[in-house]
Design a protein around this motif. Structure first.
Motif, PDB file in Angstrom:
ATOM      1  N   ASP A 141      42.819  49.765  47.336  1.00 26.13           N
ATOM      2  CA  ASP A 141      41.454  50.021  46.876  1.00 26.13           C
ATOM      3  C   ASP A 141      41.035  49.014  45.812  1.00 26.13           C
ATOM      4  O   ASP A 141      39.927  48.482  45.850  1.00 26.13           O
ATOM      5  N   SER A 142      41.934  48.725  44.860  1.00 28.99           N
ATOM      6  CA  SER A 142      41.576  47.793  43.785  1.00 28.99           C
ATOM      7  C   SER A 142      41.362  46.376  44.336  1.00 28.99           C
ATOM      8  O   SER A 142      40.461  45.664  43.888  1.00 28.99           O
ATOM      9  N   LYS A 147      37.512  42.129  45.876  1.00 30.01           N
ATOM     10  CA  LYS A 147      36.955  41.258  46.926  1.00 30.01           C
ATOM     11  C   LYS A 147      35.446  41.474  47.049  1.00 30.01           C
ATOM     12  O   LYS A 147      34.677  40.521  47.153  1.00 30.01           O
ATOM     13  N   ALA A 148      35.009  42.732  47.039  1.00 25.98           N
ATOM     14  CA  ALA A 148      33.576  43.040  47.146  1.00 25.98           C
ATOM     15  C   ALA A 148      32.815  42.498  45.935  1.00 25.98           C
ATOM     16  O   ALA A 148      31.717  41.957  46.068  1.00 25.98           O
ATOM     17  N   ALA A 149      33.387  42.623  44.750  1.00 27.07           N
ATOM     18  CA  ALA A 149      32.726  42.158  43.529  1.00 27.07           C
ATOM     19  C   ALA A 149      32.615  40.636  43.487  1.00 27.07           C
ATOM     20  O   ALA A 149      31.707  40.094  42.850  1.00 27.07           O
ATOM     21  N   SER A 150      33.511  39.923  44.167  1.00 23.20           N
ATOM     22  CA  SER A 150      33.468  38.464  44.140  1.00 23.20           C
ATOM     23  C   SER A 150      32.717  37.866  45.334  1.00 23.20           C
ATOM     24  O   SER A 150      32.616  36.648  45.455  1.00 23.20           O
ATOM     25  N   ALA A 151      32.178  38.712  46.199  1.00 24.95           N
ATOM     26  CA  ALA A 151      31.413  38.235  47.359  1.00 24.95           C
ATOM     27  C   ALA A 151      30.082  37.639  46.907  1.00 24.95           C
ATOM     28  O   ALA A 151      29.702  37.740  45.734  1.00 24.95           O
TER      29      ALA A 151
END
Length: 168
Positions: A141-142, A147-151
């Motif tokens: 999850d982390s 990954k989502a935050a750095s997209a």
């Protein structure tokens, strides 16, 4: 955009297609020329056949059409044509196409014809699996959140993840 959206400081409106509603969205990508303002002939024919609420997408080169219908098979996408009745989200622009209804019309028969013509038979190897299938993710999850935050849209994701859904 609606006046309520603009007064509230929101960046836009959207619609989530779900099993609990009677709506279906047809997404046509790369069918509108921004310079000539002309549509690909096949796309204009499809828009006219569906004859329901239709608007330009955010890019201005695509079209979203909304009808009251259910997708008559499991195939949802082929090339620049996508048809969904659940598990998808349309960002709405309010840029309705000239001459198209302001209302969402019942179009099950026409959608069934179009689905057959554009997407073909469901037995095809390119069929998309039903949305209810679980596909394992090899990330914790982390790791997934990082990954989502750095997209590309990571700042927006992070704000929404924090519960900051109001525009600044």
């Amino acid at each position: 955009r609606s006046r309520a959206c603009e007064r509230g400081g929101y960046s836009g409106l959207g619609f989530v297609f779900s099993e609990d509603d009677p709506y279906c969205g047809i997404d046509l990508d790369h069918v509108h020329d921004l310079e000539t303002r002309q549509f690909e002939p096949w796309a204009r024919e499809l828009i006219n056949r569906l004859d329901s609420y239709s608007e330009l997408s955010q890019s201005g080169t695509g079209v979203h059409i909304i009808v009251r219908a259910k997708v008559p098979g499991i195939r949802r996408r082929k090339g620049d044509t996508e048809i969904y009745d659940a598990g998808r989200y349309f960002c709405m622009t309010g840029q309705r196409l000239n001459g198209m209804p302001r209302t969402v019309e019942e179009r099950q028969a026409v959608l069934s014809e179009i689905h057959s013509e554009f997407l073909g038979k469901d037995e095809s190897a390119s069929s998309v699996p039903p949305l209810s299938i679980t596909i394992p993710v090899a990330l914790s999850d982390s790791e997934l959140l990082k990954k989502a935050a750095s997209a590309k849209n990571g700042a927006t994701f992070s704000a929404l993840w924090r519960g900051d859904w109001q525009c600044q």
